[in-house]
Every structure is written in structure tokens, then in C-alpha cells.
Design a protein around this motif. Structure first.
Motif, PDB file in Angstrom:
ATOM      1  N   MET A 326       0.805  -1.217  -0.037  1.00  0.00           N
ATOM      2  CA  MET A 326       0.102   0.074   0.054  1.00  0.00           C
ATOM      3  C   MET A 326       0.956   1.219  -0.102  1.00  0.00           C
ATOM      4  O   MET A 326       2.054   1.261   0.475  1.00  0.00           O
ATOM      5  CB  MET A 326      -0.907   0.033   1.198  1.00  0.00           C
ATOM      6  CG  MET A 326      -1.899  -1.015   1.275  1.00  0.00           C
ATOM      7  SD  MET A 326      -2.943  -0.720   2.906  1.00  0.00           S
ATOM      8  CE  MET A 326      -4.008   0.651   2.387  1.00  0.00           C
ATOM      9  N   SER A 327       0.446   2.322  -0.481  1.00  0.00           N
ATOM     10  CA  SER A 327       1.157   3.583  -0.442  1.00  0.00           C
ATOM     11  C   SER A 327       1.566   3.945   1.194  1.00  0.00           C
ATOM     12  O   SER A 327       2.534   4.362   1.351  1.00  0.00           O
ATOM     13  CB  SER A 327       0.128   4.726  -0.868  1.00  0.00           C
ATOM     14  OG  SER A 327      -0.150   4.378  -2.162  1.00  0.00           O
ATOM     15  N   GLU A 328       0.639   3.607   2.048  1.00  0.00           N
ATOM     16  CA  GLU A 328       0.794   3.714   3.367  1.00  0.00           C
ATOM     17  C   GLU A 328       2.184   3.199   4.082  1.00  0.00           C
ATOM     18  O   GLU A 328       2.435   3.267   5.099  1.00  0.00           O
ATOM     19  CB  GLU A 328      -0.328   3.727   4.134  1.00  0.00           C
ATOM     20  CG  GLU A 328      -1.189   4.860   4.023  1.00  0.00           C
ATOM     21  CD  GLU A 328      -2.350   4.498   2.842  1.00  0.00           C
ATOM     22  OE1 GLU A 328      -1.922   3.592   2.136  1.00  0.00           O
ATOM     23  OE2 GLU A 328      -3.561   4.834   2.788  1.00  0.00           O
ATOM     24  N   GLY A 412      -7.744  -1.677   5.349  1.00  0.00           N
ATOM     25  CA  GLY A 412      -8.981  -1.741   4.588  1.00  0.00           C
ATOM     26  C   GLY A 412      -9.294  -2.849   3.695  1.00  0.00           C
ATOM     27  O   GLY A 412     -10.311  -2.836   2.991  1.00  0.00           O
ATOM     28  N   ASP A 413      -8.208  -3.702   3.626  1.00  0.00           N
ATOM     29  CA  ASP A 413      -8.340  -5.043   2.779  1.00  0.00           C
ATOM     30  C   ASP A 413      -8.863  -5.917   3.939  1.00  0.00           C
ATOM     31  O   ASP A 413      -8.559  -5.950   5.012  1.00  0.00           O
ATOM     32  CB  ASP A 413      -6.878  -5.484   2.372  1.00  0.00           C
ATOM     33  CG  ASP A 413      -6.349  -4.500   1.203  1.00  0.00           C
ATOM     34  OD1 ASP A 413      -7.289  -4.227   0.219  1.00  0.00           O
ATOM     35  OD2 ASP A 413      -5.294  -4.113   1.489  1.00  0.00           O
ATOM     36  N   VAL A 414      -9.633  -6.937   3.130  1.00  0.00           N
ATOM     37  CA  VAL A 414     -10.145  -7.928   3.878  1.00  0.00           C
ATOM     38  C   VAL A 414      -9.433  -9.359   3.421  1.00  0.00           C
ATOM     39  O   VAL A 414      -9.423  -9.488   2.181  1.00  0.00           O
ATOM     40  CB  VAL A 414     -11.660  -8.156   3.450  1.00  0.00           C
ATOM     41  CG1 VAL A 414     -12.495  -9.087   4.298  1.00  0.00           C
ATOM     42  CG2 VAL A 414     -12.464  -6.742   4.142  1.00  0.00           C
ATOM     43  N   TYR A 438      -4.490   1.317 -10.919  1.00  0.00           N
ATOM     44  CA  TYR A 438      -4.513   2.706 -10.491  1.00  0.00           C
ATOM     45  C   TYR A 438      -5.675   2.632  -9.737  1.00  0.00           C
ATOM     46  O   TYR A 438      -6.728   2.153  -9.795  1.00  0.00           O
ATOM     47  CB  TYR A 438      -4.940   3.693 -11.410  1.00  0.00           C
ATOM     48  CG  TYR A 438      -3.642   4.250 -12.316  1.00  0.00           C
ATOM     49  CD1 TYR A 438      -2.253   4.569 -11.492  1.00  0.00           C
ATOM     50  CD2 TYR A 438      -3.512   4.477 -13.759  1.00  0.00           C
ATOM     51  CE1 TYR A 438      -1.141   5.068 -12.086  1.00  0.00           C
ATOM     52  CE2 TYR A 438      -2.410   4.779 -14.203  1.00  0.00           C
ATOM     53  CZ  TYR A 438      -1.224   5.251 -13.450  1.00  0.00           C
ATOM     54  OH  TYR A 438      -0.031   5.750 -14.063  1.00  0.00           O
ATOM     55  N   ASN A 439      -5.685   3.278  -8.299  1.00  0.00           N
ATOM     56  CA  ASN A 439      -7.012   3.338  -7.572  1.00  0.00           C
ATOM     57  C   ASN A 439      -7.969   4.585  -8.015  1.00  0.00           C
ATOM     58  O   ASN A 439      -7.488   5.537  -7.862  1.00  0.00           O
ATOM     59  CB  ASN A 439      -6.399   3.761  -6.159  1.00  0.00           C
ATOM     60  CG  ASN A 439      -5.671   2.703  -5.453  1.00  0.00           C
ATOM     61  OD1 ASN A 439      -5.289   1.477  -6.217  1.00  0.00           O
ATOM     62  ND2 ASN A 439      -5.452   2.500  -4.398  1.00  0.00           N
ATOM     63  N   VAL A 440      -9.005   3.927  -7.851  1.00  0.00           N
ATOM     64  CA  VAL A 440     -10.327   5.066  -8.217  1.00  0.00           C
ATOM     65  C   VAL A 440     -11.163   4.931  -7.067  1.00  0.00           C
ATOM     66  O   VAL A 440     -11.937   3.917  -6.702  1.00  0.00           O
ATOM     67  CB  VAL A 440     -10.913   4.587  -9.388  1.00  0.00           C
ATOM     68  CG1 VAL A 440     -12.056   5.576  -9.804  1.00  0.00           C
ATOM     69  CG2 VAL A 440      -9.836   4.741 -10.768  1.00  0.00           C
TER      70      VAL A 440
END
Ligand code: MCA
Ligand code: AMP
Length: 535
Positions: A326-328, A412-414, A438-440
Motif C-alpha cells: 500500500m502507499s501507506e 481496509g483490505d479483507v 490505479y486506484n479510483v
């Protein structure tokens, strides 16, 4: 070496620095320390035939870092880049690290409304933009308090290089602490507003070191770099991997499957989002012979379909290594490298899984009520480790919400962890569409459509797509007496949003499906349109 042209920094005949003072904890120092002893070897070869030596990388980053430092910016200043992919754009990133500032990469597809938000919240001290965008982008930046705007194109032209060419190629790396910020990566939010994930030198370096060992980077490796450098995959995972190993990169400004195939015989490592693998599979030239020298194919950023994973093995004889990040957090988990089949099936790369938590990463599946799920039970993926960011830029409440009391970040992923420890992602609790990597975030696009004349409300859902994995479909409800036009809606969105966020279809319907509580049932819309592109 690259020919000197315009403001080009390399090949300009300036004396090279021979001495290299280290600064502990600055990520750049670690990358620089990994440069090969022979600095005249090729570090980067572009698809157009330009070669940059390691000495070129050292000198050019020194000159750019000296330019940035000559501006007298306060510590922690953000250096925003909204430029096409080029080697010089990559050098700007490295120079920002070297000078001790904070790099803010912005997808070049972002339009003015998006940039206005990023500039307004991040308040970059410097913006580097494409010459074609200078008029409008510099105006927005100056309005947000930016002091300096430079230009850079993908042909080594622009004021950035012209100004840097006037600076010395000797530079002492700025001392930084491990928890000092190195980069800020905007990631969209479920409420529609993007958040700047603050990543430190320590976050990025610890992750890069772990991946170097985990993926068995070795002498002689050559990476094909064909991903954008605005996001974690291309900017950190691929770039840091090659640099920390002193490995040459074959640098492509954009992904072209034929070009990748042409260079495969010279490469050993490839990294891509699933769409890249799908497009490569569409090429007849993808054969075991074409991949004979390859050591590793890495996939991530979006779910890799099992059929793509399997087809890749049967077509090339190579097993894709899928990883998750993830970006985080940069990278969180990875399938094993398993160079040696004798380790047994515990070390195999398993399609449909994202492998094991990386060394140092603590990953747990939480039931959402503070309890950890049992093996095989589905729950929320939470993580902790030296790679996990410190928080969202100037959003303390949002940051607090996303961490548990024990310091785990809620992804936020399951997903679930099986008996052998493999992690699988089975869904997302966040309303997110991942399209071609890409995230939308639907909330952002819905916000724009809802504000259009004649629109009562709308919903954006992600549906399967053979090329992009998933794409957005918009369903719009008209206000009484109004008749909004679907084509006009899409056209208006294109004027405001990056191209990858534009819904691939837009329908104006009489109503949205709702549950007893009146909540829109996006799952029913997804079902309704699930075969739109795949039937
Ligand atoms: C382009 N289009 C897209 C996308 N890309 N639409 C939806 N999703 C996309 N990803 C639009 C174009 O604007 C165009 O629209 C139409 O689709 C066809 O474009 P095409 O020429 O096929 O696209 P392309 O230029 O070839 O780009 C496709 C791409 C690119 C190469 C797959 O999207 C890409 O480089 N994706 C990689 C993204 C990435 O690096 N993600 C990593 C994020 P029109 O015809 O209307 O103009 S980092 C991350 O996620 C984490 C942390 C991680 O784990 O790595
Ligand atoms: P970003 O906001 O760009 O950092 O995207 C991060 C998200 O990408 C994660 O939260 C996941 O939902 C998704 N992601 C990354 N890698 C994978 C993968 N290998 N499989 C499935 N989803 C992934």
C-alpha cells in the motif's frame, strides 16, 4: 553516456566528485553506497538508446541537490513533481532525498482541479512541471504559496536542468534521521478527499533492504523499468530494488508489450501490475526462449487473476511472484522467492495468494471487535512494522482512526491467513476500484457527477474488465423533470479528472437499488453489470 543537450546534466564534461561523504539514515546514502565500484558502468539505458553511468547519476543528483539547497528552503519542504516519466524525473526524486527535502510525486494525468487540491494541502515549496502545463500549473502553485516553479520535459529540456547545470557536481548528502520524511504519496480517501501518506527515510529504506534479500537480488541483475514513477510500485519497489543492488535498469517511458519483449533477453527482473502481464500474454513472442535469461517476474498493486498466473507459467515456464502493499506501508507481504525447489511446497509461489508477511512486518486478521481471527477465517487485514507510515499529512483525526490502540494500521483490505501462513486478499472494506493498477475512489467521482446540473444522485461501481482487471461504471439518476446526458457527463468528467478515473460506461436510470434502510446497494449494481466487458 547520454549526449549533452540543452540543460542536460550528464556528459557536460564537469569534473566528477571522487569523494562521497555518507550521511547515516538518509535513504539516498544507502542507495549511493550500493553503486558499483566502477562508476563508469551503465546504470540506466533508455529505450531510445541513451546510457547513463553511475557517475552520471551521482553528478546529476549532486547538481540538482545543490540547486534545491541554493533556494534556501526550510527543512521539510515539499518538492512536487508533475512531470512525464524520464530518467531526469527519477534523478529529481533522488536529488530531493539527497538534499533532505520531501518528494511529492503527482500522476501527470492529474488535471487542474486535482492539482489545486494537492497544492492547497501539501503547500509545496517547489513545483517541477511539464513545459506544456507551465501556464496553468504554475498559476495554481503560486496561488498555493509555492515559491519556485521549474519545468522539465521527457527530452531533457526545461528550466530545472538549465538551472542545475550551473551548480557544482560535488554535494554532501544532507543528514537526516530515520523518521524524517522522505516522501509524501497521495492516496485517495473513501470520503473522496485524498490523503498524503507521510513516508520516512526509515520506512523506505527498511522495506527496500528487506525486499533486496527476500527477492534474491544478485550481481548481474538487470531490471526492466516500465512502470510510472508517480506511485509506490515504480518509484519505490522497482527503483529502490535496482539501485540498492547496484543493478542496471532498462528504462521505458511507458509500457509497450512489444518493447518489453524486445528487451527481455537482456534482462533478469520485471515488475508490473496485472494489466501488464495480461497485455504481454497477448503477444505471440512471449515464449520460454524470450524469457530464458529472466530470473524473476513480480506482480502487485491489484489482484492477479489465477488464470493469468497459470497462463504465464504455461507460456513462459516462469512462476509470477505476487506481492501486496500500500502507499501507506510500502510492501507488506510477498510470495517466497524459492530459488530452490528442494525447500518443498511450503516455499512455492501460490497463485491467488500474496504470500507471507515480509520479515519485520506483523500482519493480523482482525474480526473488527479487537479479536484476531482464527486460521482460515476472513477478517480485516491490519499491519505493523518499520515500513508503516507515520500518518496522513495534517490529518491527525483521520490518522488516529486508521490505527488501532496497539499501533496496527487498518489496511481496509479483507483477507485470511491459511494454515501454512499464506495471506489471501478476498475483498476490501473500503469502497475502492483498482483499474489497471490505479486506484479510483468512487466517492470522488460521485461527488463530481452529483454536482452536475440535472443530476439527483449517482453511484459508481467497479466491474470486471479483461484488460484493466476492474473498471468503473456510473449509474446516474436524474432530478425530476431533468434529462442529463450520459455522454455529456463523461465529457465533463474528462475535463476535471485524470483519465484513468473516467467511468468506462455511464447510464442514466430511473432509480438506484436500495435496502430497507435506504442505502444504495452497490453489490446489486455490480451484479447487474458484471458481464458488461467480460461476456
Ligand atoms: C489508461 N486508461 C485507463 C488506465 N490507464 N483506464 C482505466 N484504468 C487505467 N489504469 C485509459 C486511457 O486514458 C484511455 O482512455 C484508455 O484507458 C486506454 O488507454 P491505454 O492506451 O490502453 O492505456 P495505457 O496508456 O496503455 O495505460 C495502461 C497502463 C497504465 C499501462 C496499464 O494504466 C499503467 O501504467 N498502470 C500502472 C499503474 C501503477 O503503476 N500502479 C501502481 C500503484 P481514453 O481512450 O478515453 O483516452 S502503487 C500501488 O498500487 C501499491 C502500493 C502497490 O502495491 O504497488
Ligand atoms: P494504493 O492506495 O495505491 O497504495 O493501493 C493499495 C491497495 O492496492 C491495497 O490496499 C490493496 O487493496 C491493493 N493491492 C496491492 N497489491 C495487491 C495484490 N497483490 N492483490 C490485491 N490487491 C492488492
Amino acid at each position: 553516456m547520454a549526449a549533452a543537450a540543452g540543460g542536460c546534466l550528464v556528459g557536460a564534461g564537469i569534473r566528477s566528485s571522487t569523494r562521497f561523504p555518507m550521511s547515516q539514515n538518509n535513504l539516498f546514502s544507502a542507495l549511493r553506497a550500493a553503486f558499483p565500484r566502477d562508476l563508469d558502468q551503465t546504470a540506466v539505458q533508455t529505450e531510445t538508446g541513451l546510457c547513463y553511468s553511475w557517475r552520471d547519476l551521482d553528478r546529476a543528483t549532486a547538481m540538482l541537490a545543490n540547486l534545491l539547497q541554493s533556494l534556501g528552503l526550510p527543512a521539510g519542504s515539499r518538492i512536487a513533481a508533475h512531470v512525464d516519466k524520464s530518467v531526469e524525473a527519477m534523478l529529481l526524486y533522488l536529488a530531493t532525498l539527497r538534499a533532505g527535502y520531501v518528494y511529492l510525486p503527482l500522476n501527470v494525468a492529474y488535471q487542474s482541479a486535482e492539482l489545486q487540491y494537492f497544492f492547497g494541502t501539501a503547500e509545496p515549496a517547489v513545483l517541477v512541471c511539464c513545459p506544456r502545463d507551465f501556464g496553468w500549473a504554475s498559476k495554481l502553485a503560486f496561488q498555493a504559496g509555492t515559491h519556485y516553479v521549474f519545468t522539465l520535459d521527457d527530452q531533457r529540456q526545461g528550466s530545472l536542468l538549465e538551472r542545475a547545470a550551473q551548480h557544482s557536481d560535488v554535494h554532501t548528502v544532507a543528514a537526516r534521521k530515520a523518521d524524517d520524511l522522505a516522501a509524501m504519496v497521495y492516496t485517495s480517501g473513501t470520503t473522496g478527499r485524498s490523503k498524503g501518506a507521510m513516508l520516512s527515510h526509515g520506512n523506505l529504506l527498511s522495506n527496500a533492504k528487506v525486499l533486496k534479500d527476500y527477492w534474491g537480488w544478485r550481481t548481474g541483475d538487470v531490471l526492466i523499468h516500465c512502470l510510472p514513477i508517480f506511485h509506490v510500485h515504480g518509484l519505490f519497489v522497482a527503483l529502490h530494488g535496482a539501485l540498492l543492488n547496484g543493478s542496471k535498469m532498462i528504462w521505458m517511458a511507458r509500457f509497450d508489450p512489444k518493447q518489453v519483449l524486445a528487451y527481455l533477453p537482456q534482462a533478469t527482473v520485471f515488475m508490473g501490475v496485472p494489466t501488464l502481464y495480461v497485455r504481454l500474454l497477448g503477444e505471440a513472442g512471449l515464449t520460454p526462449q524470450a524469457c530464458a535469461k529472466m530470473r524473476l517476474f513480480v506482480a502487485g498493486s491489484a489482484p492477479l487473476l489465477l488464470e493469468t498466473f497459470q497462463e504465464w507459467t504455461s507460456r513462459t515456464g516462469h512462476t509470477i511472484l505476487e506481492r501486496y502493499g500500500m502507499s501507506e506501508t510500502v510492501m507488506l507481504s510477498s510470495n517466497p522467492y524459492a530459488p530452490d525447489a528442494r525447500h518443498g511446497d511450503q516455499f512455492e509461489r501460490r497463485g491467488g495468494t500474496v504470500g507471507f508477511p515480509l520479515p519485520g512486518v506483523q500482519l493480523r486478521i482482525s474480526s473488527g471487535e479487537g479479536k484476531t481471527c482464527a486460521v482460515g477465517e476472513v477478517g480485516n487485514i491490519e499491519v505493523r512494522g518499520p515500513n508503516v507510515f507515520s500518518g496522513y499529512w495534517r490529518m491527525p483525526e483521520k490518522t488516529a482512526e486508521e490505527f488501532t490502540d496497539g499501533g496496527y494500521f487498518k489496511t481496509g483490505d479483507v483477507g485470511m491467513v491459511d494454515a501454512r501462513g499464506y495471506v489471501s486478499i478476498v475483498g476490501r472494506s473500503k469502497d475502492l476500484i483498482i483499474s489497471g493498477g490505479y486506484n479510483v475512489y468512487p466517492a470522488e467521482i460521485e461527488g463530481y457527477i452529483n454536482a452536475m446540473p440535472g443530476v439527483a444522485e449517482c453511484a459508481l461501481v467497479g466491474v470486471p474488465h479483461p484488460d484493466f482487471g476492474e473498471v468503473g461504471v456510473a449509474v446516474v439518476i436524474a432530478k425530476p423533470g431533468a434529462a442529463p446526458d450520459a455522454n455529456a457527463i463523461v465529457k465533463a468528467l474528462k475535463a476535471n479528472l485524470a483519465n484513468f478515473k473516467i467511468p468506462k460506461r455511464c447510464y442514466v436510470l430511473p432509480e438506484l437499488p436500495r435496502n430497507a434502510m435506504g442505502k444504495v446497494q452497490k453489490n446489486l449494481l455490480r451484479q447487474q453489470y458484471q458481464n458488461l466487458f467480460t461476456a
